[in-house]
Design a protein around this motif. Structure first.
Motif, short mmCIF file in Angstrom:
data_model
loop_
_atom_site.label_atom_id
_atom_site.label_comp_id
_atom_site.label_asym_id
_atom_site.label_seq_id
_atom_site.Cartn_x
_atom_site.Cartn_y
_atom_site.Cartn_z
N ARG A 23 7.22 2.52 -15.58
CA ARG A 23 7.01 1.45 -16.55
C ARG A 23 6.59 0.16 -15.84
N ILE A 24 5.61 0.32 -14.97
CA ILE A 24 5.04 -0.80 -14.24
C ILE A 24 3.55 -0.86 -14.57
N PRO A 25 3.17 -1.79 -15.45
CA PRO A 25 1.76 -1.87 -15.84
C PRO A 25 0.85 -2.27 -14.69
N VAL A 26 -0.35 -1.74 -14.70
CA VAL A 26 -1.36 -2.12 -13.73
C VAL A 26 -1.55 -3.64 -13.77
N ALA A 27 -1.58 -4.22 -14.95
CA ALA A 27 -1.79 -5.66 -15.09
C ALA A 27 -0.71 -6.46 -14.37
N THR A 28 0.50 -5.97 -14.35
CA THR A 28 1.58 -6.66 -13.64
C THR A 28 1.31 -6.69 -12.15
N VAL A 29 0.90 -5.57 -11.61
CA VAL A 29 0.61 -5.48 -10.18
C VAL A 29 -0.58 -6.37 -9.82
N VAL A 30 -1.63 -6.30 -10.61
CA VAL A 30 -2.82 -7.11 -10.35
C VAL A 30 -2.47 -8.60 -10.46
N GLY A 31 -1.65 -8.96 -11.43
CA GLY A 31 -1.23 -10.34 -11.57
C GLY A 31 -0.44 -10.83 -10.37
N MET A 32 0.38 -9.98 -9.83
CA MET A 32 1.15 -10.35 -8.64
C MET A 32 0.24 -10.62 -7.45
N VAL A 33 -0.78 -9.79 -7.29
CA VAL A 33 -1.75 -10.00 -6.22
C VAL A 33 -2.50 -11.31 -6.47
N ALA A 34 -2.89 -11.55 -7.72
CA ALA A 34 -3.61 -12.78 -8.05
C ALA A 34 -2.76 -14.02 -7.80
N ASN A 35 -1.45 -13.88 -7.90
CA ASN A 35 -0.54 -14.99 -7.64
C ASN A 35 -0.16 -15.09 -6.16
N ARG A 36 -0.95 -14.42 -5.34
CA ARG A 36 -0.83 -14.49 -3.88
C ARG A 36 0.45 -13.88 -3.31
N MET A 37 1.03 -12.96 -4.04
CA MET A 37 2.16 -12.24 -3.47
C MET A 37 1.64 -11.26 -2.44
N THR A 38 2.37 -11.11 -1.36
CA THR A 38 1.98 -10.15 -0.34
C THR A 38 2.37 -8.74 -0.79
N GLU A 39 1.78 -7.77 -0.13
CA GLU A 39 2.13 -6.39 -0.42
C GLU A 39 3.63 -6.17 -0.22
N GLU A 40 4.16 -6.74 0.83
CA GLU A 40 5.58 -6.59 1.13
C GLU A 40 6.45 -7.17 0.01
N ASP A 48 9.95 1.21 -6.35
CA ASP A 48 9.34 2.50 -6.68
C ASP A 48 7.85 2.55 -6.37
N LEU A 49 7.24 1.38 -6.16
CA LEU A 49 5.81 1.33 -5.85
C LEU A 49 5.57 1.70 -4.40
N GLN A 50 4.34 2.14 -4.15
CA GLN A 50 3.87 2.44 -2.80
C GLN A 50 2.59 1.63 -2.55
N SER A 51 2.26 1.44 -1.31
CA SER A 51 1.07 0.67 -0.95
C SER A 51 -0.18 1.20 -1.66
N ASP A 52 -0.33 2.52 -1.71
CA ASP A 52 -1.50 3.10 -2.37
C ASP A 52 -1.54 2.78 -3.86
N ASP A 53 -0.39 2.56 -4.48
CA ASP A 53 -0.35 2.18 -5.89
C ASP A 53 -1.02 0.82 -6.09
N ILE A 54 -0.74 -0.11 -5.19
CA ILE A 54 -1.31 -1.45 -5.30
C ILE A 54 -2.83 -1.38 -5.15
N ARG A 55 -3.30 -0.65 -4.15
CA ARG A 55 -4.75 -0.52 -3.94
C ARG A 55 -5.44 0.12 -5.13
N GLU A 56 -4.83 1.16 -5.68
CA GLU A 56 -5.48 1.82 -6.82
C GLU A 56 -5.44 0.95 -8.06
N ALA A 57 -4.39 0.16 -8.23
CA ALA A 57 -4.33 -0.77 -9.37
C ALA A 57 -5.48 -1.78 -9.28
N LEU A 58 -5.76 -2.27 -8.09
CA LEU A 58 -6.87 -3.21 -7.91
C LEU A 58 -8.22 -2.54 -8.16
#
Length: 76
Positions: A23-40, A48-58
């Motif tokens: 229950r983690i929307p793609v938009a949430t992950v993309v928004g976090m990246v847009a707000n300059r949050m680091t992968e860490e 529950d997320l993995q690095s590859d999840d972030i890349r695929e969301a983008l």
């Protein structure tokens, strides 16, 4: 491109694209990246997320924007 980590289930989150049936929307992950949050930081907030999840969301978001015409304002 085939997305293996993005799921859309109408019985979960109203059919919003999510990461791996979580229950983690793609938009949430993309928004976090847009707000300059680091992968860490993102992975710490959502263990529950993995690095590859972030890349695929983008990648998913980039493709979604290509497929639509978005109303833009003039940068006057």
């Amino acid at each position: 491109m085939k997305f293996t980590r993005i799921t859309v289930r109408h019985d979960q989150m109203g059919g919003v694209p999510c990461i791996r049936c979580l229950r983690i929307p793609v938009a949430t992950v993309v928004g976090m990246v847009a707000n300059r949050m680091t992968e860490e930081e993102i992975l710490k907030d959502f263990p529950d997320l993995q690095s590859d999840d972030i890349r695929e969301a983008l990648q998913f978001a980039a493709l979604a924007v290509q497929e639509r015409q978005l109303p833009l304002t003039d940068a006057a």
